[in-house]
Design a protein around this motif. Structure first.
Motif, PDB file in Angstrom:
ATOM      1  N   LYS A  85       0.818  -1.216   0.000  1.00 51.34           N
ATOM      2  CA  LYS A  85       0.000   0.000   0.000  1.00 51.34           C
ATOM      3  C   LYS A  85       0.850   1.264   0.000  1.00 51.34           C
ATOM      4  N   TYR A 100      -5.773   6.979  10.019  1.00 50.56           N
ATOM      5  CA  TYR A 100      -5.040   7.045   8.745  1.00 50.56           C
ATOM      6  C   TYR A 100      -4.842   8.495   8.350  1.00 50.56           C
ATOM      7  N   ARG A 163     -21.263   8.704  10.144  1.00 53.18           N
ATOM      8  CA  ARG A 163     -20.031   8.674   9.363  1.00 53.18           C
ATOM      9  C   ARG A 163     -19.072   9.723   9.914  1.00 53.18           C
ATOM     10  N   GLU A 190     -10.274   4.316   0.476  1.00 49.48           N
ATOM     11  CA  GLU A 190     -10.041   2.871   0.525  1.00 49.48           C
ATOM     12  C   GLU A 190      -8.970   2.505   1.558  1.00 49.48           C
ATOM     13  N   TYR A 191      -8.126   3.469   1.924  1.00 50.29           N
ATOM     14  CA  TYR A 191      -7.085   3.175   2.912  1.00 50.29           C
ATOM     15  C   TYR A 191      -7.660   2.936   4.303  1.00 50.29           C
ATOM     16  N   PHE A 192      -8.854   3.438   4.549  1.00 57.22           N
ATOM     17  CA  PHE A 192      -9.495   3.200   5.849  1.00 57.22           C
ATOM     18  C   PHE A 192      -9.949   1.747   5.999  1.00 57.22           C
ATOM     19  N   LYS A 193     -10.055   1.029   4.872  1.00 60.81           N
ATOM     20  CA  LYS A 193     -10.492  -0.371   4.942  1.00 60.81           C
ATOM     21  C   LYS A 193      -9.435  -1.260   5.602  1.00 60.81           C
ATOM     22  N   ASN A 194      -8.235  -0.731   5.760  1.00 63.48           N
ATOM     23  CA  ASN A 194      -7.143  -1.519   6.330  1.00 63.48           C
ATOM     24  C   ASN A 194      -6.998  -1.333   7.841  1.00 63.48           C
ATOM     25  N   ASP A 201     -15.626  -0.395  15.275  1.00 62.50           N
ATOM     26  CA  ASP A 201     -15.802  -1.241  14.086  1.00 62.50           C
ATOM     27  C   ASP A 201     -17.192  -1.191  13.474  1.00 62.50           C
ATOM     28  N   ALA A 204     -18.849   4.132   9.993  1.00 60.99           N
ATOM     29  CA  ALA A 204     -18.140   4.393   8.749  1.00 60.99           C
ATOM     30  C   ALA A 204     -17.361   5.701   8.808  1.00 60.99           C
ATOM     31  N   THR A 206     -16.007   9.047   6.195  1.00 65.51           N
ATOM     32  CA  THR A 206     -16.409   9.726   4.976  1.00 65.51           C
ATOM     33  C   THR A 206     -15.501  10.925   4.742  1.00 65.51           C
TER      34      THR A 206
END
Length: 238
Positions: A85, A100, A163, A190-194, A201, A204, A206
């Motif tokens: 990444k 992040y 969010r 998409e980096y927050f998905k890691n 948890d 979300a 945004t």
């Protein structure tokens, strides 16, 4: 009024800067102010020197940071995953859990002597949130707070789809602050998905871009946030 009270705040735009470099820079300024305060305590009030204040704005290359109260397992990548990444990872000395930072995100680091303003960390956190809430309002977004959680949220009232648009994490010593806030503008989400953001948890994250459905003028968003920070803290920005 105490003649040593100083509400002047020097603004410094650091641009895109490596996280470690910015952290070291913060630490140097932070230490200078703390050391000055320690010296001032040894002197009579007329001889005491005015403590400076700073507001740093920057962006970071992709990086995950874990606060003192955070759990390492909230980072969902191993070393190989971080390399893939092109991201780095640091355990740091602020409060809070994992977050992040990356391009398209305003990172604001107020390094303030709160004795120039007020001595209340809770109020300090709430005013940083307020500046972000007002910036969101400038873009027609109703943002606010979620009880028991730090940061700024959308859909915070009915909590149907809360969010988080801005995360906060700070350190303070002798009423001097460092670290600060991360406000998602055109962030690559998409980096927050890691990670499990801030250790939560079921909620979300945004950005302004996601909410508005268009790329946001980044310099304009920075200017608006800077203005609102100055207003809520009654800073004299220079």
């Amino acid at each position: 009024m105490n003649p040593n009270i100083n509400k002047e705040v020097e603004f410094r735009q650091l641009g895109l800067v490596d996280y470690q470099e910015a952290w070291d820079y913060q630490e140097r300024i932070f230490k200078e102010i703390v050391d000055l305060k320690i010296e001032n305590r040894k002197m009579e009030e007329p001889a005491q020197k005015i403590t400076p204040n700073y507001l740093l704005f920057c962006q970071h290359p992709h990086v995950y940071t874990l606060g003192k109260s955070g759990k390492p397992e909230n980072l969902l990548l191993d070393e190989q995953g971080l390399e893939e990444k092109e991201a780095t990872y640091y355990k740091i000395n602020r409060g809070g859990d994992i977050t992040y930072h990356g391009p398209g995100q305003i990172v604001a680091y107020p390094i303030l002597d709160l004795e120039n303003f007020f001595t209340d960390i809770h109020k300090y956190m709430r005013l940083m949130e307020e500046a972000v809430i007002r910036t969101c309002a400038d873009y027609g977004l109703n943002a606010g707070r979620v009880e028991g959680l730090t940061g700024v949220w959308l859909d915070y009232e009915d909590m149907k789809n809360p969010r988080k648009i801005c995360a906060l994490g700070v350190k303070s010593s002798r009423w001097v602050t460092m670290h600060g806030l991360a406000f998602n503008i055109n962030t690559q989400m998409e980096y927050f998905k890691n990670i499990i953001p801030c250790g939560i948890d079921d909620k979300a994250v945004t950005s302004l871009e996601m909410e508005l459905g268009r790329e946001v003028n980044f310099a304009e968003a920075e200017a608006r946030l800077k203005q609102h920070l100055a207003e809520v803290f009654e800073m004299e920005l220079k």
